[in-house]
Scaffold this active site. Sequence first.
Site, mmCIF file in Angstrom:
data_model
loop_
_atom_site.group_PDB
_atom_site.id
_atom_site.type_symbol
_atom_site.label_atom_id
_atom_site.label_comp_id
_atom_site.label_asym_id
_atom_site.label_seq_id
_atom_site.Cartn_x
_atom_site.Cartn_y
_atom_site.Cartn_z
ATOM 1 N N GLU A 47 58.657 107.639 -26.840
ATOM 2 C CA GLU A 47 58.041 108.974 -27.053
ATOM 3 C C GLU A 47 58.968 110.144 -27.473
ATOM 4 O O GLU A 47 59.949 110.098 -27.061
ATOM 5 C CB GLU A 47 57.075 109.689 -25.849
ATOM 6 N N LYS A 48 58.572 111.058 -28.236
ATOM 7 C CA LYS A 48 59.343 112.481 -28.544
ATOM 8 C C LYS A 48 59.182 112.969 -27.148
ATOM 9 O O LYS A 48 58.407 113.224 -26.501
ATOM 10 C CB LYS A 48 58.461 113.292 -29.323
ATOM 11 N N LYS A 92 50.910 101.744 -19.673
ATOM 12 C CA LYS A 92 51.140 102.972 -20.309
ATOM 13 C C LYS A 92 50.829 102.637 -21.719
ATOM 14 O O LYS A 92 50.579 103.645 -22.570
ATOM 15 C CB LYS A 92 52.167 103.796 -20.039
ATOM 16 N N HIS A 152 53.154 120.524 -16.400
ATOM 17 C CA HIS A 152 52.148 119.409 -16.127
ATOM 18 C C HIS A 152 50.941 119.995 -15.406
ATOM 19 O O HIS A 152 50.910 120.606 -14.569
ATOM 20 C CB HIS A 152 52.963 118.740 -14.754
ATOM 21 N N ARG A 163 42.744 107.294 -9.130
ATOM 22 C CA ARG A 163 42.512 107.564 -7.687
ATOM 23 C C ARG A 163 42.234 108.851 -7.404
ATOM 24 O O ARG A 163 42.490 109.828 -8.277
ATOM 25 C CB ARG A 163 43.768 107.023 -6.859
ATOM 26 N N GLU A 200 49.242 110.720 -18.640
ATOM 27 C CA GLU A 200 48.972 109.414 -17.920
ATOM 28 C C GLU A 200 47.436 109.619 -17.537
ATOM 29 O O GLU A 200 47.198 110.887 -17.186
ATOM 30 C CB GLU A 200 49.745 109.050 -16.591
ATOM 31 N N GLY A 232 55.764 107.735 -12.475
ATOM 32 C CA GLY A 232 56.486 108.288 -11.553
ATOM 33 C C GLY A 232 58.082 108.501 -12.069
ATOM 34 O O GLY A 232 58.896 108.779 -11.157
ATOM 35 N N GLY A 233 58.362 108.406 -13.090
ATOM 36 C CA GLY A 233 59.716 108.477 -13.597
ATOM 37 C C GLY A 233 60.764 107.539 -13.690
ATOM 38 O O GLY A 233 61.793 107.542 -14.259
ATOM 39 N N ILE A 288 59.125 116.139 -24.883
ATOM 40 C CA ILE A 288 58.732 117.577 -24.877
ATOM 41 C C ILE A 288 59.444 118.012 -23.854
ATOM 42 O O ILE A 288 59.713 117.991 -22.631
ATOM 43 C CB ILE A 288 57.375 117.643 -24.353
HETATM 44 C C1 MV4 Z 1 57.508 113.160 -20.366
HETATM 45 C C2 MV4 Z 1 58.225 114.469 -20.377
HETATM 46 C C3 MV4 Z 1 58.355 115.051 -21.677
HETATM 47 N N1 MV4 Z 1 58.106 114.341 -22.718
HETATM 48 N N2 MV4 Z 1 56.960 112.742 -21.753
HETATM 49 C C4 MV4 Z 1 57.650 112.046 -15.841
HETATM 50 C C5 MV4 Z 1 57.162 110.835 -14.971
HETATM 51 C C6 MV4 Z 1 55.891 110.290 -15.881
HETATM 52 N N3 MV4 Z 1 54.762 110.705 -15.313
HETATM 53 C C7 MV4 Z 1 56.318 111.063 -17.339
HETATM 54 N N4 MV4 Z 1 57.177 112.091 -17.125
HETATM 55 C C8 MV4 Z 1 57.444 112.939 -18.023
HETATM 56 N N5 MV4 Z 1 57.034 112.560 -19.331
HETATM 57 C C9 MV4 Z 1 57.385 113.343 -22.822
HETATM 58 N N6 MV4 Z 1 57.161 112.782 -23.748
HETATM 59 C C10 MV4 Z 1 58.631 114.810 -19.197
HETATM 60 C C11 MV4 Z 1 58.211 114.148 -18.105
HETATM 61 C C12 MV4 Z 1 58.397 114.627 -16.921
HETATM 62 C C13 MV4 Z 1 57.588 115.499 -15.866
HETATM 63 C C14 MV4 Z 1 56.277 115.441 -16.166
HETATM 64 C C15 MV4 Z 1 55.608 115.961 -15.294
HETATM 65 C C16 MV4 Z 1 56.051 116.813 -14.069
HETATM 66 C C17 MV4 Z 1 57.345 116.748 -13.699
HETATM 67 C C18 MV4 Z 1 58.255 115.994 -14.720
HETATM 68 C C19 MV4 Z 1 59.516 115.900 -14.570
HETATM 69 C C20 MV4 Z 1 60.449 115.216 -15.119
HETATM 70 C C21 MV4 Z 1 60.140 114.631 -16.597
#
Ligand code: MV4
Length: 499
Positions: A183-184, A99, A191, A275, A271, A147-148, A186
């Site tokens: 990261e900041k 990432k 999504h 695939r 991201e 995937g968190g 959000i």
């Molecule tokens: C974030 C975010 C808020 N702000 N990045 C979730 C897993 C990974 N793909 C990155 N994720 C997130 N990144 C910033 N700067 C919130 C999430 C996030 C999230 C993103 C998409 C769908 C569901 C989510 C659930 C929790 C957190």
Amino acid sequence: MRTCAELGIKTVAVFSEPDRSALHVRMADEAYAIGGAASAESYLVIERIIETATACGADAIHPGYGFLSENASFSAACEEAGITFIGPHPSAILSMGDKTAARSLMKKAGIPMPPGTIESVDTMESGLSEAEKIGYPVLIKAAAGGGGKGMRIVTNRSEFASLFSASRNEARSAFGDERVFIEKYISHPRHIEFQILADQHGNVIHLFERECSIQRRHQKVVEEAPSSVLDSSLRKKMGQAAIEAARSCAYVGAGTIEFLLDADNNFYFMEMNTRLQVEHPVTEWITGIDLVAAQIRIAEGHPLPWLQEEIKMNGHAIECRVYAEDPARQFMPGPGKLIRHRAPGGFGIRVDAGVEESDVISIHYDPMISKLISWGGNRAEAISRMIRALNEYEIAGVPTTIPFCRLVMEHESFRSGQFSTHFVNDHFNPDELPANHDGKFVKEALSQVAAEMYQNGIGRKNGAEGTISDNEQKGSAVREIGNSSGMSPWRKIRPLRRS
Ligand code: MV4
């Protein structure tokens, strides 16, 4: 496999021991055993799969969604063995898998992303100073993540040290890579992800977006296309950014650029998935393009047969993921035999199921049963049709997420399009989710078994001995399909082997 049948390409399945008579094995023209139940002993063993592909004379491998689909070593191993990997080159998989490398590429390409560090942050002191610069709340993310996993939200300076260590520790044990970046955060984003297609000649197009905000613990529940919050100008801007993101890593194949969209309609790169994704059918339905066929044509070397302006959107599609999980018990997986599986049908309904009635949802793999997709001329029609199909769907033997999907479809926030990634948390109490309502179907399935047994003489006092016909593998019929040239707009170049 269905796409291959239409293109006149023969298919070969590989299977683990418990999957010996699984649907993908029954559907393929040929199938080979590759190892034990644990995916580390079968579906993840690169050498075994390459060896099998070479031995049976396969000229290409489609890696599917999970397992090795985003594994750069697998893509490289295919190339070395002279087998076409239906997906991007190892370098694109590597740079998007890391990432921090991805953020560095996006920065160079001028794609908007959340303010934060480009390089990984390796000490607590530098992390704290970066966090102060960015301003709380910040998110600590694993460089090898997705995937968190390893992610931590930090809301003030006093929490930073302990969450920084926790994130690094989780990243180290999950990925063997403790690097994190900041990261900041959000706070209430949506999504939104863009589907792209890139050919081997430098042409890249996007196929609009999918709204994937309805998820639970990073597992998507409902996806739809298009998103109800994008207008055509924002869609154009985000689509162009997605194309540039794909260009930045010389991408080839089908891929997805994930964005966060904030309440003020600012979008940020999150991201890239290198695939085809589980939720691709909603894009197929609104664009009329078979994405698997597109992947195969691209792998064969064809240039994309469409210009961006020729990609049109028609109507609205929604996907509900049907899992063998129990919503009333924290979505605990409930593997078991599908004593009944009667999928809905009719106009505007597609069911992509990995199983059929009397198959088993195994404890060894993901407990997904099927994807239920509806299409409507508009969003309201797609929702009504989805509710109708959820009501028509009969499953017994395992718990399912069908009643939960119905609650989502009926929810006012979902219907009005007013939701964020917090939708499930905001609106559902985990202790008050519906238990499965399969009682009626269980009764029907069992009375059918009883009738069969009776007809076979079992339980009949003076009847002849009989056996219950089982549902053993029927053997894969090889269908002869004529050359389909002229059917599609793709030009003919170095085709994969035809039947
Ligand atoms: C974030 C975010 C808020 N702000 N990045 C979730 C897993 C990974 N793909 C990155 N994720 C997130 N990144 C910033 N700067 C919130 C999430 C996030 C999230 C993103 C998409 C769908 C569901 C989510 C659930 C929790 C957190």
